[in-house]
Design an enzyme around this catalytic site. Structure first.
Site, PDB file in Angstrom:
ATOM      1  N   HIS A 158      51.483   1.010 -45.274  1.00  0.00           N
ATOM      2  CA  HIS A 158      51.141  -0.440 -45.643  1.00  0.00           C
ATOM      3  C   HIS A 158      50.854  -1.311 -44.267  1.00  0.00           C
ATOM      4  O   HIS A 158      50.044  -2.191 -44.281  1.00  0.00           O
ATOM      5  CB  HIS A 158      52.260  -0.983 -46.418  1.00  0.00           C
ATOM      6  N   GLU A 215      47.310  -1.028 -43.285  1.00  0.00           N
ATOM      7  CA  GLU A 215      46.268  -1.803 -44.198  1.00  0.00           C
ATOM      8  C   GLU A 215      46.286  -3.282 -43.470  1.00  0.00           C
ATOM      9  O   GLU A 215      45.184  -3.699 -43.474  1.00  0.00           O
ATOM     10  CB  GLU A 215      47.075  -2.130 -45.520  1.00  0.00           C
ATOM     11  N   HIS A 216      47.343  -3.759 -42.925  1.00  0.00           N
ATOM     12  CA  HIS A 216      47.232  -4.980 -42.150  1.00  0.00           C
ATOM     13  C   HIS A 216      46.486  -4.726 -40.615  1.00  0.00           C
ATOM     14  O   HIS A 216      45.621  -5.412 -40.323  1.00  0.00           O
ATOM     15  CB  HIS A 216      48.617  -5.465 -41.758  1.00  0.00           C
ATOM     16  N   GLU A 266      55.604 -10.910 -45.070  1.00  0.00           N
ATOM     17  CA  GLU A 266      55.099 -10.616 -46.374  1.00  0.00           C
ATOM     18  C   GLU A 266      56.479 -10.303 -47.297  1.00  0.00           C
ATOM     19  O   GLU A 266      56.442 -10.475 -48.315  1.00  0.00           O
ATOM     20  CB  GLU A 266      53.975  -9.755 -46.222  1.00  0.00           C
TER      21      GLU A 266
END
Length: 447
Positions: free
Chosen positions: A75, A78-79, A155
C-alpha cells in the site's frame, strides 16, 4: 429511510424491466491478449462508443506479499508511485495527465495493486510513457520515503483509527486467518509502517514493480495494433527484472469459532458482525462461488434481502442488516453478515435471529420469486457496471490478476443465472460453518 427504500425499489424495477424489454443481451467484446517481449501481459478490450481510453496496470503484489514485520509496504508503494521520478518529480505525473484532460488513481488489496488513467485515445501513449517512467525510475530517496511514510500514517489515522468499525474489522480479520497474511491490514500495522525505510522500499520495488509482474489492461476506442505500437516505444522498453516468488500459504484448519467483544468510546451504536472464511472463485469447486454470490445477495444485498426484511421490517429487532461475499481473491474468500439492533434489543437476540435465517436457508430451498429476483439483480448490476469503461477494465483486470481468464469473466452472468436453489442451500450449509468464523460484538463504552 423511505427515500433509500424507494430508490432501491426503483432500481429493482428498472433491472427487471431491463431484462423484460431487452431483446437480447449485448455480445461480449472481442478481447485481445498478447505479451510484450519483457513479459508484460496485455489485454485490449474494444469500446468504441467515445474517443477515450482507460489504461490499467495490475501488479501481482498486494498486502499478502508484504515481508514479515513490514506490513503495509504494498500500500505504501501505491502512494510512492505518485511521488515521482527525476523526469516527473513531485506530482508531475498527475499534473501532466490533467493538462491533457486525463485523470488517474490507484488502489491496493491483499492480492494486487492497480494504477489507472483515463484519457483521450490520442493521448494514450502519454499515459504509457508516464507509467513506463515510474516503473523504472521511481524516486526512492530517504526524503521521499520519509515523506510518504508520514502521509500513509496520517491516512491510517483518518480512515482506520478514527473509525471504531474499521479498527474492529482489523481485529476480526486478524482472528479469522490463523497464519495467512490476509489477516494483516493492507494499510499496515502502524508500528510496522513507522519502520519502513529506503532500503526495504528499494528491495520491494526492484522485485515486484516490474513489467514481467504486471498486466496492462486497455479498454477504449483503440485497436490491438494501436496498443502494440504505442507500447513498443514505451512500456515494452522497460527491462524485465528478477521477481520475488510469491509465497504459497496453507491455512491450517480452524478447530473452533472465535468471538470478540470490543468496547469503544467512539462507537455510537452497538453492532453484530460475523465473518466466515469461505472458498473464493480461485479455490471453490465449480459453481460454489457463484452460489455464495447469490446467497449473499439473497440474504442481504439491499432492503429486499431476507435479513433486512426479517430483522428490520417483520421482527423489528434491528435498524439495519445485510450480508456480503468477497470471492475475488487469490486464496480464500470471506462472507460476512451484520445487524444493528434497535434500541433496547440485545446483540444476542439479533445474532439468534441471523442464525435462524441462515439455518433456514441451509435446510430449505429459497423461495423461487426471491431467487429469481436476486439473480436478476446480480446480472443486471453486472451489465450496468460493464457499461462504465473503468468498471469494464476493472472486471477483467481483477479477474486475470488473481488467476481467472477472459472466458470466466464473460461467462459470469450466465453462471449466475444457472445457480439453482439447491446450490444456494448447499452453499449456506457447507460454507457458513461457525467453526470457520469470527463473531464480533462492538459496543459503545470505555475501551
Amino acid at each position: 429511510m423511505w427515500g433509500g427504500d424507494f430508490r432501491r425499489c426503483c432500481a429493482v424495477l428498472c433491472a427487471v424491466a431491463f431484462f423484460a424489454l431487452a431483446p437480447a443481451r449485448a455480445a461480449d467484446p472481442v478481447v485481445s491478449q498478447f505479451t510484450l517481449a519483457n513479459g508484460m501481459e496485455v489485454v485490449v478490450i474494444p469500446d468504441h462508443r467515445a474517443p477515450v481510453a482507460t489504461q490499467m496496470i495490475w501488479y501481482r503484489v498486494g498486502g499478502m506479499d508484504d515481508p514479515p514485520g513490514r506490513s503495509g509496504l504494498a500500500h505504501f508503494f501505491e502512494h510512492m508511485m505518485f511521488r515521482g521520478t527525476k523526469a516527473e518529480p513531485n506530482g508531475a505525473f498527475s499534473r501532466d495527465l490533467a493538462r491533457n484532460g486525463g485523470d488517474d488513481n490507484a488502489f491496493t488489496t491483499e492480492d494486487y495493486t492497480a494504477f489507472y488513467e483515463q484519457i483521450a485515445r490520442d493521448r494514450l501513449k502519454l499515459a504509457m510513457t508516464l507509467e513506463a517512467d515510474r516503473m523504472a525510475h521511481l524516486d526512492l530517496s530517504d526524503a521521499a520515503v520519509r515523506t510518504e511514510r508520514d502521509v500513509v500514517l496520517e491516512e491510517r489515522r483518518m480512515r482506520i483509527e478514527n473509525s471504531p468499525a474499521a479498527l474492529a474489522g482489523e481485529q476480526v480479520d486478524a482472528a479469522l486467518y490463523l497464519s495467512h497474511p490476509y489477516g494483516r491490514p493492507v494499510i499496515g500495522w502502524p508500528q510496522e509502517v513507522q519502520r519502513l525505510d529506503r532500503a526495504a522500499a528499494q528491495s520491494f520495488y526492484d522485485h515486484h514493480y516490474a513489467p514481467n509482474n504486471a498486466i496492462l489492461v486497455i479498454a477504449g476506442d483503440v485497436t490491438p495494433d494501436e496498443v502494440k505500437a504505442d507500447a513498443a516505444s514505451t512500456l515494452a522498453r522497460v527491462p524485465a527484472r528478477p521477481l520475488e516468488p510469491r509465497t504459497v500459504f496453507a491455512e491450517p484448519q480452524r478447530l473452533g469459532e472465535t468471538r470478540l467483544a470490543i468496547s469503544r468510546p467512539d462507537a455510537t451504536v452497538p453492532s453484530f458482525t460475523r465473518a466466515y472464511r469461505v472458498p473464493s472463485y480461485s479455490t471453490a469447486r465449480s459453481g460454489q462461488a457463484e452460489a455464495l454470490d447469490v446467497l449473499a445477495a439473497l440474504l442481504g444485498g439491499d432492503a429486499n434481502g431476507l435479513l433486512y426484511r426479517k430483522l428490520v421490517v417483520e421482527q423489528k429487532l434491528a435498524t439495519d442488516a445485510g450480508a456480503s461475499y468477497d470471492g475475488d481473491a487469490r486464496n480464500s474468500g470471506s462472507f460476512s453478515v451484520y445487524a444493528v439492533p434497535r434500541s433496547g434489543v440485545a446483540l444476542a437476540v439479533v445474532e439468534r435471529a441471523v442464525d435462524a435465517l441462515i439455518a433456514q436457508l441451509a435446510h430449505r430451498a429459497a423461495a423461487a420469486p426471491d431467487l429469481a429476483r436476486t439473480k436478476t439483480q446480480l446480472v443486471a448490476g453486472e451489465v450496468f457496471r460493464r457499461d462504465n469503461q473503468l468498471s469494464l477494465a476493472t472486471e477483467y483486470g481483477q479477474a486475470l490478476v488473481v488467476g481467472q481468464n477472459v472466458a470466466e469473466v464473460q461467462s459470469w452472468p450466465r453462471r449466475i443465472e444457472a445457480v439453482s436453489a439447491a446450490a444456494v442451500r448447499d452453499a449456506a450449509a457447507q460454507a457458513l460453518q461457525r467453526r470457520e468464523s469470527v463473531t464480533l460484538y462492538l459496543t459503545p463504552g470505555p475501551a
